[in-house]
Write a protein that holds these residues in place. Structure first.
Motif, PDB file in Angstrom:
ATOM      1  N   LEU A  10      47.668  42.757  33.867  1.00  0.00           N
ATOM      2  CA  LEU A  10      46.272  43.076  34.155  1.00  0.00           C
ATOM      3  C   LEU A  10      45.821  44.289  33.333  1.00  0.00           C
TER       4      LEU A  10
ATOM      5  N   GLU B 160      45.465  43.393  29.657  1.00  0.00           N
ATOM      6  CA  GLU B 160      44.246  42.615  29.446  1.00  0.00           C
ATOM      7  C   GLU B 160      43.033  43.543  29.361  1.00  0.00           C
ATOM      8  N   GLU B 161      42.939  44.442  30.332  1.00  0.00           N
ATOM      9  CA  GLU B 161      41.791  45.355  30.377  1.00  0.00           C
ATOM     10  C   GLU B 161      41.777  46.271  29.148  1.00  0.00           C
TER      11      GLU B 161
ATOM     12  N   THR C 153      33.138  52.234  42.287  1.00  0.00           N
ATOM     13  CA  THR C 153      33.217  51.975  43.729  1.00  0.00           C
ATOM     14  C   THR C 153      32.101  52.689  44.508  1.00  0.00           C
TER      15      THR C 153
ATOM     16  N   ASP D 169      28.585  53.191  46.074  1.00  0.00           N
ATOM     17  CA  ASP D 169      27.704  52.140  46.596  1.00  0.00           C
ATOM     18  C   ASP D 169      26.647  51.699  45.572  1.00  0.00           C
TER      19      ASP D 169
ATOM     20  N   LEU E  43      28.281  49.419  42.886  1.00  0.00           N
ATOM     21  CA  LEU E  43      29.154  48.330  43.322  1.00  0.00           C
ATOM     22  C   LEU E  43      28.831  46.991  42.656  1.00  0.00           C
ATOM     23  N   GLU E  44      27.559  46.786  42.332  1.00  0.00           N
ATOM     24  CA  GLU E  44      27.167  45.511  41.739  1.00  0.00           C
ATOM     25  C   GLU E  44      27.093  45.583  40.216  1.00  0.00           C
ATOM     26  N   ARG E  45      27.452  46.739  39.652  1.00  0.00           N
ATOM     27  CA  ARG E  45      27.413  46.863  38.186  1.00  0.00           C
ATOM     28  C   ARG E  45      28.787  46.527  37.603  1.00  0.00           C
ATOM     29  N   PRO E  46      28.789  45.763  36.523  1.00  0.00           N
ATOM     30  CA  PRO E  46      30.088  45.309  36.008  1.00  0.00           C
ATOM     31  C   PRO E  46      30.731  46.293  35.021  1.00  0.00           C
TER      32      PRO E  46
ATOM     33  N   ARG F 145      35.386  49.045  36.028  1.00  0.00           N
ATOM     34  CA  ARG F 145      36.428  48.482  36.893  1.00  0.00           C
ATOM     35  C   ARG F 145      37.753  48.285  36.167  1.00  0.00           C
ATOM     36  N   GLY F 146      37.671  48.015  34.859  1.00  0.00           N
ATOM     37  CA  GLY F 146      38.894  47.817  34.081  1.00  0.00           C
ATOM     38  C   GLY F 146      39.764  49.064  34.109  1.00  0.00           C
TER      39      GLY F 146
ATOM     40  N   MET G 104      39.641  51.439  36.256  1.00  0.00           N
ATOM     41  CA  MET G 104      40.084  51.660  37.630  1.00  0.00           C
ATOM     42  C   MET G 104      41.330  50.809  37.965  1.00  0.00           C
ATOM     43  N   LEU G 105      41.332  49.557  37.486  1.00  0.00           N
ATOM     44  CA  LEU G 105      42.476  48.681  37.751  1.00  0.00           C
ATOM     45  C   LEU G 105      43.713  49.163  36.995  1.00  0.00           C
TER      46      LEU G 105
ATOM     47  N   ALA H 252      45.129  51.994  38.915  1.00  0.00           N
ATOM     48  CA  ALA H 252      45.743  51.595  40.181  1.00  0.00           C
ATOM     49  C   ALA H 252      47.095  50.915  39.979  1.00  0.00           C
ATOM     50  N   PHE H 253      47.214  50.124  38.924  1.00  0.00           N
ATOM     51  CA  PHE H 253      48.425  49.309  38.774  1.00  0.00           C
ATOM     52  C   PHE H 253      49.493  49.940  37.879  1.00  0.00           C
TER      53      PHE H 253
ATOM     54  N   TYR I  39      45.920  35.445  38.274  1.00  0.00           N
ATOM     55  CA  TYR I  39      45.432  36.637  37.571  1.00  0.00           C
ATOM     56  C   TYR I  39      43.915  36.590  37.461  1.00  0.00           C
TER      57      TYR I  39
ATOM     58  N   SER J 260      38.728  42.275  35.176  1.00  0.00           N
ATOM     59  CA  SER J 260      37.460  42.882  35.592  1.00  0.00           C
ATOM     60  C   SER J 260      36.268  42.105  35.036  1.00  0.00           C
TER      61      SER J 260
ATOM     62  N   GLY K  63      33.025  40.656  37.169  1.00  0.00           N
ATOM     63  CA  GLY K  63      31.605  40.753  36.801  1.00  0.00           C
ATOM     64  C   GLY K  63      30.867  39.457  37.069  1.00  0.00           C
TER      65      GLY K  63
ATOM     66  N   ILE L 298      30.337  38.986  40.779  1.00  0.00           N
ATOM     67  CA  ILE L 298      29.251  39.847  41.261  1.00  0.00           C
ATOM     68  C   ILE L 298      27.894  39.202  40.964  1.00  0.00           C
TER      69      ILE L 298
ATOM     70  N   LYS M  83      25.012  37.793  43.602  1.00  0.00           N
ATOM     71  CA  LYS M  83      23.587  38.165  43.524  1.00  0.00           C
ATOM     72  C   LYS M  83      22.707  36.919  43.515  1.00  0.00           C
TER      73      LYS M  83
ATOM     74  N   ILE N 160      40.902  47.470  45.647  1.00  0.00           N
ATOM     75  CA  ILE N 160      40.871  48.660  44.783  1.00  0.00           C
ATOM     76  C   ILE N 160      39.455  48.907  44.278  1.00  0.00           C
ATOM     77  N   THR N 161      38.772  47.831  43.913  1.00  0.00           N
ATOM     78  CA  THR N 161      37.430  47.962  43.350  1.00  0.00           C
ATOM     79  C   THR N 161      36.348  47.976  44.442  1.00  0.00           C
ATOM     80  N   ARG N 162      36.790  47.940  45.686  1.00  0.00           N
ATOM     81  CA  ARG N 162      35.907  47.937  46.870  1.00  0.00           C
ATOM     82  C   ARG N 162      35.003  46.704  46.931  1.00  0.00           C
TER      83      ARG N 162
ATOM     84  N   LEU O 216      31.756  43.906  49.366  1.00  0.00           N
ATOM     85  CA  LEU O 216      30.572  43.184  48.882  1.00  0.00           C
ATOM     86  C   LEU O 216      30.672  41.697  49.206  1.00  0.00           C
TER      87      LEU O 216
END
Lengths: 158, 118
Positions: free
Chosen positions: A57, A60-61, A110, A112, A115-118, A121-122, A124-125, A128-129, B60, B63, B67, B70, B74, B98-100, B104
């Protein structure tokens, strides 16, 4: 005495240590080939399934970030991938030829309002991992490390 | 859509659309694009109001795929529809936590629970 070529492959210090460096074009297919090669090294060394999941993961990111965001898919630019893996740890460096970025400028995905924006996150993952994630000062090279997971259950006959 | 490009199996169960990912790895960009297009068409073209996404094949997920999910969420909300996810293995569930995004999305343990009361 054998002389190794100066580019592609470097020496490995013992049978369980593998170290290599490759340059790939800004193309995700080439990225996936390197990804498979690195994952193969973890599987050969019987890394835990969770470690393999996390490294795949994160790879990939990091590769998508380097190829798309760093090099902007520019065919004239390359991505350098360095990998050193042994039976206790894997270290990966991924460097693009883009201008770099500062990690503190990336919004918290994360929160609020995000949260809906893409975005974000990469990273962040990866954080985390992996056991370690660092960027160089320019922000065009990410260093990832993952220590082998040793579960107590593995030591038992359970 | 050409059969070769199909990345999601779609069936109707008691008036609910169940879309099951066929891929083990939702990583490749082109693949993610195809999956996104197929999911979005369920809402944009077919106007399906109740959708369950079944992740049982998925090992797998990157991110970039998050997207698309998400955006899908919507789209469904914009037509006052309902979207639920189900059968997510623990590694992937951790990605959502992790991504919360587990806050959602509505996530159910299995397809039966996802279909219940949607």
């Amino acid at each position: 005495m054998r002389t190794l070529p100066s580019s592609k492959v470097m020496s490995s210090s013992d049978d369980l240590t593998e170290e290599f460096e490759v340059l790939i074009p800004s193309d995700t297919t080439a990225g996936h080939e390197v990804q498979e090669r690195i994952i193969g090294h973890l599987q050969t060394r019987n890394y835990h399934e969770r470690d393999v999941f996390g490294v795949r993961l994160a790879l990939e990111e990091a590769l998508v970030n380097a190829i798309k965001h760093g090099n902007g898919m520019d065919p004239a630019k390359q991505v350098r991938i360095y990998c050193r893996v042994d039976s206790i740890k894997i270290r990966i460096e991924i460097e693009d030829q883009g201008p770099g970025f500062q990690i503190e400028d990336v919004p918290d995905p994360t929160a609020d309002e995000n949260l809906e924006r893409p975005c974000g996150r990469g990273i962040m993952l990866m954080r985390a991992f992996m056991s370690l994630i660092e960027y160089n000062a320019t922000g065009n090279c990410v260093i990832l490390e993952k220590g082998r997971t040793i579960e107590e259950a593995e030591a038992n006959d359970d | 859509m050409a059969a070769g490009n199909r990345r999601v199996d779609v069936e109707e169960v008691n008036g609910v659309t169940v879309a099951k990912f066929t891929d083990k790895k939702i990583l490749d960009e082109g693949n993610i694009q195809l999956i996104g297009n197929q999911l979005f068409s369920l809402v944009d073209e077919d106007r399906r109001m109740k959708i369950v996404l079944d992740f049982s094949n998925v090992e797998y997920l990157s991110s970039a795929a998050l997207g698309k999910l998400i955006t899908m969420d919507k789209k469904v909300k914009s037509i006052n529809g309902k979207l639920r996810f189900c059968s997510i293995r623990s590694d992937i569930l951790e990605v959502f936590k992790i991504t919360r995004l587990d806050k959602l999305f509505t996530i159910k343990e299995n397809q039966e629970q996802a279909l219940d009361g949607i």
